[in-house]
Design a protein around this motif. Structure first.
Motif: not given
Length: 212
Positions: A2-3, A88-89, A131-132
């Motif tokens: 996760t990035n 991802d965030v 994406k969040k």
């Protein structure tokens, strides 16, 4: 893996209200994702250059048809697009300046709102969908529903529209309001609101970062 892409934009340095909130989020996120990737940008220290006519022409021209000059201008800002695609965030610290977002954030959005990243008009989906996004704001007054200056908020509504254009529909705002209550005389009566808002913001990011 996760990035997390972490962006700050406050020009207030140690006096910033948004920076401590994003820092708390990032710290909690890193603890929850020890193997996660992390990218940081500070628009106050390294602002993104304004878009040019050459850039916009390149953005709206198929890659194979761009002139060498267009390709060079567009590729110069490719890291901005790549790191957003890889995230991802997305965590953003966005203070309110004169009832809207900092010009540095607007400039970044100008580079991001390009055809290759925009959502499909019919489906509302695009390369960034899924994406969040978490936006920690800082606002000198209160713009909550029912307040006298509710309609003066050109920060959250504007960003939501930008994100919608990118197919980003999982967006959470964490507001720190009445941040000027300790510096402006006529707002001192609202210091309790400022304190509660700050406390709620830190509590929210601690909880959100763990599940992001």
């Amino acid at each position: 893996m996760t990035n997390l892409l972490h962006i700050d934009s406050s020009i207030q340095g140690a006096y910033s209200h948004s920076r401590p909130v994003t820092a708390a989020f990032a710290e909690s996120w890193k603890t929850a994702n020890p193997d996660g990737g992390y990218t940081y940008r500070d628009f106050a220290v390294e602002p993104v250059g304004h878009v040019t006519g050459l850039y916009m022409a390149a953005a709206n021209t198929p890659a194979g048809q761009r002139t060498p000059e267009q390709a060079a201008e567009y590729d110069k800002f490719k890291p901005l697009r790549d790191e957003l695609l890889a995230a991802d965030v997305v965590l953003m610290g966005v203070p309110m300046y004169n009832f809207t977002i900092p010009s540095t954030v607007k400039t970044w959005m100008d580079h991001i709102l390009v055809p290759e990243l925009r959502a499909d008009p019919e489906s509302g989906k695009g390369p960034l969908t899924g994406k969040k996004v978490f936006v920690a704001t800082a606002r000198g007054g209160s713009y909550a529903p029912g307040t006298p200056k509710e309609d003066w908020d050109h920060q959250e509504p504007l960003l939501r529209q930008y994100f919608e254009g990118l197919g980003l529909d999982d967006v959470t705002f964490i507001h720190s309001e009445m941040t000027l209550a300790y510096t402006i005389e006529h707002l001192k009566q609202f210091q309790h609101i400022a304190d509660a808002s700050k406390e709620n913001a830190f509590k929210a990011v601690q909880e959100l970062a763990v599940i992001a």
